[in-house]
Design an enzyme around this catalytic site. Structure first.
Site, PDB file in Angstrom:
ATOM      1  N   SER A 474      54.613  14.735  34.755  1.00  7.95           N
ATOM      2  CA  SER A 474      55.296  15.070  33.370  1.00  7.95           C
ATOM      3  C   SER A 474      54.717  16.341  32.877  1.00  7.95           C
ATOM      4  O   SER A 474      55.279  17.627  33.338  1.00  7.95           O
ATOM      5  CB  SER A 474      54.751  14.067  32.429  1.00  7.95           C
ATOM      6  N   ASP A 485      59.041  28.843  38.501  1.00  7.47           N
ATOM      7  CA  ASP A 485      60.368  29.516  38.062  1.00  7.47           C
ATOM      8  C   ASP A 485      60.159  30.934  37.768  1.00  7.47           C
ATOM      9  O   ASP A 485      61.321  31.388  37.849  1.00  7.47           O
ATOM     10  CB  ASP A 485      61.109  28.527  37.009  1.00  7.47           C
ATOM     11  N   LYS A 499      57.769  12.716  37.431  1.00  4.31           N
ATOM     12  CA  LYS A 499      58.341  12.198  36.002  1.00  4.31           C
ATOM     13  C   LYS A 499      59.060  13.245  35.292  1.00  4.31           C
ATOM     14  O   LYS A 499      58.353  14.103  34.975  1.00  4.31           O
ATOM     15  CB  LYS A 499      57.182  11.518  35.697  1.00  4.31           C
TER      16      LYS A 499
END
Length: 727
Positions: A474, A485, A499
């Protein structure tokens, strides 16, 4: 219904199973719960109203006969996951109830759930009576026999088959204690108490417990991360998230008939009293300076906790048996003034790893921040936005310390960090990037919003690595995904949990505007999150740049193991800065890592142990042959001793638990509580080859980029902090 001030959470957590809800320990069964209270019936209806409404639930489901059958299956699993109590005959009798679960929830009666629970309690009584009866005999451990302990995916067994299954289970319990050096009389005594405790655990589940177990069979049929909390469970959950509570500052644990002090929080009221110590057994609790002392022997742990907790500034009196005197010794009393206690043990912590100079490279000092959760004191933030407990605030403070220590890089250790606050995930990312989107959130209607770091500047702009494993979920995946990224740092370790959903904590007392807590809270899935690249972590997780061998089987643990988890999907990317592109650097880092791993003794030992554990777990059975088990025990003991000797010879840190890793055959509640707590503390000091290797990989990146200016320009072309990655 209108939701006010939502608390947005990203968690991969499970509620306690029925047998973990330890209660009173006398031999008398509590009154059999036969139905919900009026408040529980109302709570069930409120949960139904929310989960069937697309305005609240991300994936609402109609509560009909089809869903009823799923609820039925999950309820049986919650009560008897390993299929060791209910018989195949019971399941056949329950068949007509399959399609009645929906009607029970809608009407608020819940009769089928309580009828099934009544049978469950009878079966536990029967199984425990049978197991205790077996202790009168002796066992033969010379045959080539085995115990198949994992029955989750096997058919329900008949009563006679369960006899055979339980006999093997008892034999295994006996053999473990025998191998640990226990004599027959001691083994019988230990196991008789153990099975009696098992019975009490079932006997003393109350209406509130049964209601929560059943309602979670419903909420979990919607998705794996939607859960119902009773008022008491909700209070505990919120305290865990805030890392603070009002009480005496002591960790309690059940020890047979007593609730005992396992740990005293340093600097807390109990500690400052100077009287009550770990191992003390609490026998009475009184409120205020003169309130009546209530005998709490045999009480549930959470009932004792409820008596001890209270508002800051109020007093509580404890009568207890000091650990030194045993259960037959004289009691003592102490008066403690309650205060707000910070749970520092669960907060972010730091350490530094020094990597020696070698291969022409100077000595490197790498800072490590271990973050167990993305915690935040939501209520504290509402009261004072400038002073509240927060993972980001704590990490920022540790980064300032690293700056003064002039570390060469930082590793964020998010292993086994199951998530927490969405805000914390965004704000923590903001410590390492200079403004920009962090995560995209898509609601049930399809609207996509972007949560971004809007604070100018960074707390740290130097070399960074994020260490993850299968237990990182999470909020951990949001942070690791954003760092990856942005090309802000290296992600190292194992593929994460997978998740990719967002939960909101909804107070069910809001709509009736209750002054007291009556209906509990609902943690429901309200959205799905996506990385700034547009990819979801759902199912797939975050894939590391440099991978370590998997310590957990991905088919056994992770989002993909849930049968009703949301599928993976992708949305459009959002523009974001690219600090770097580590792809050109990874082959060199991988080569250096591989070379080190082949010669690093500690890393090799870890890898061997992981393979052994996974091989044994895949078998799902254990031998009941004493010769085989004794030979394996001796092999493990020899291995531990040899490794300690090799550590000494190589100048490596010794394993502080090497002499206490042999199986003692006992459960946690059967061990010496003080020694067990000390052993747990020692575990924190065990050598951690994965963390050290992560620091070495980060140091490699700094060295390579410092040596190869052309490569550095490829890897960090747009980074304003590129200079900090090079020498």
């Amino acid at each position: 219904m209108k939701v006010k001030a939502p608390v947005v959470l990203l968690l991969a957590a499970a509620l306690a199973t029925p047998l973990a809800l330890m209660a009173r320990s006398d031999n008398k069964a509590a009154a059999l719960p036969t139905g919900p209270t009026a408040d529980q019936s109302t709570a069930g209806k409120l949960v139904y109203g929310v989960l069937s409404d697309s305005r609240y639930a991300y994936r609402p489901k109609k509560l009909d006969d089809a869903l009823s059958q799923d609820i039925f299956r999950r309820y049986l699993k919650a009560l008897d996951n390993n299929k060791q109590f209910f018989t195949s005959e019971d399941i056949a009798k329950f068949e007509p109830l399959k399609t009645q679960m929906d009607d029970a929830i809608i009407s608020g009666t819940l009769t089928p759930a309580y009828d099934i629970f009544a049978v469950y309690r009878q079966r536990v009584q029967q199984r425990v009576d049978y197991a205790r009866g077996l202790l009168k005999q002796n066992f033969d451990f010379t045959a080539e026999d085995r115990w198949d302990y994992d029955r989750e995916d096997l058919p329900w067994a008949s009563a006679s088959d369960l006899d055979a299954i339980w006999k093997k289970s008892v034999k295994n319990d006996w053999l473990r204690l025998k191998l640990a050096g226990k004599q027959p009389d001691d083994i019988r005594k230990t196991l008789d108490k153990r099975y009696a405790t098992l019975l009490r655990s079932a006997n003393e589940l109350e209406s509130e417990d049964v209601f929560q177990i059943f309602l979670n069979a419903y909420t979990n049929s919607i998705d794996p991360h939607t859960d119902y909390f009773t008022p008491r469970t909700a209070e505990n959950f919120n305290q865990q998230m805030s890392l603070s509570l009002e009480g005496i500052g002591a960790v309690l644990q059940r020890q047979e008939d007593y609730v005992a002090i396992r740990e005293v929080v340093p600097g807390g009221p109990a500690d400052l009293s100077g009287k009550i110590k770990p191992g003390a057994r609490i026998i009475g609790v009184g409120q205020g300076a003169s309130g009546e002392m209530t005998d709490v022997i045999g009480w549930r742990t959470d009932d004792v906790v409820e008596q001890i907790r209270g508002k800051k500034g109020t007093q509580v009196r404890l009568e207890y048996l000091p650990a030194s005197g045993g259960v037959d010794g004289p009691s003592a009393q102490v008066t403690i003034t309650r205060d707000r206690v910070k749970l520092e043990e669960q907060a972010a912590k730091s350490e530094t790893i020094t990597l020696p100079a070698q291969g022409g490279q100077p000595e490197r000092k790498v800072g490590v921040i271990k973050l167990p959760a993305f915690y935040q004191d939501f209520e504290g933030r509402r009261r004072n936005p400038n002073d509240f407990t927060s993972a980001t605030r704590d990490v920022s403070r540790l980064l300032k310390k690293f700056e003064s220590e002039k570390v060469d890089g930082v590793v964020m250790d998010l292993r086994n960090n199951g998530g927490g606050s969405l805000d914390e995930a965004v704000e923590l990312t903001g410590l390492f990037i200079d403004q920009g989107p962090v995560v995209q959130v898509r609601e049930s209607g399809g609207r996509v919003s972007v949560s971004a770091d809007r604070t100018a500047g960074t707390a740290y702009d130097g070399p960074l690595a994020v260490l993850i494993n299968r237990g990182s979920a999470s909020a951990s995946e949001i942070f690791a995904g954003a760092i990856q990224d942005y090309g802000r740092g290296l992600v190292i370790g194992e593929t994460s949990f997978g998740k990719g959903t967002v939960q909101n904590l909804l107070d069910l007392d809001r709509w009736p505007a209750n002054e007291t807590k009556r209906f509990g809270q609902l943690k429901l899935t309200i959205a799905q999150f996506f990385r700034v690249s547009g990819s979801s972590t759902q199912h797939k997780g975050v894939v590391p740049d440099i991978a370590f061998p998997a310590s957990l089987d991905a088919t056994e643990y992770g989002e993909n193991t849930y049968d009703n988890a949301l599928p993976w999907t992708k949305i459009a990317e959002v523009p974001h800065m690219q600090y770097g592109n580590f792809a050109p650097l990874l082959p060199q880092l991988q080569k250096r890592h591989n070379a080190r791993a082949q010669t690093d003794k500690e890393f090799q030992w870890w890898y061997q142990d992981v393979n052994e554990v996974r091989t044994e777990a895949a078998k799902k059975y254990i031998s009941l042959n004493e010769g085989e088990r004794r030979a394996e025990r001796e092999r493990q003991e020899t291995k531990r001793k040899q490794r300690q000797e090799e550590r000494r010879a190589l100048g490596l840190p010794l394993d502080p638990l090497a002499d206490s890793l042999a199986d003692d055959g006992l459960g946690a509640s059967e061990r010496d509580i003080v020694k067990d707590a000390e052993r747990e503390k020692l575990a924190e000091d065990r050598p951690d080859p994965l963390l050290r290797e992560s620091a070495a990989i980060l140091a490699d990146a700094v060295a390579v980029l410092g040596e190869d200016r052309k490569l550095s320009a490829q890897v960090l072309p747009a980074s304003s902090s590129a200079a900090h990655w090079t020498d």
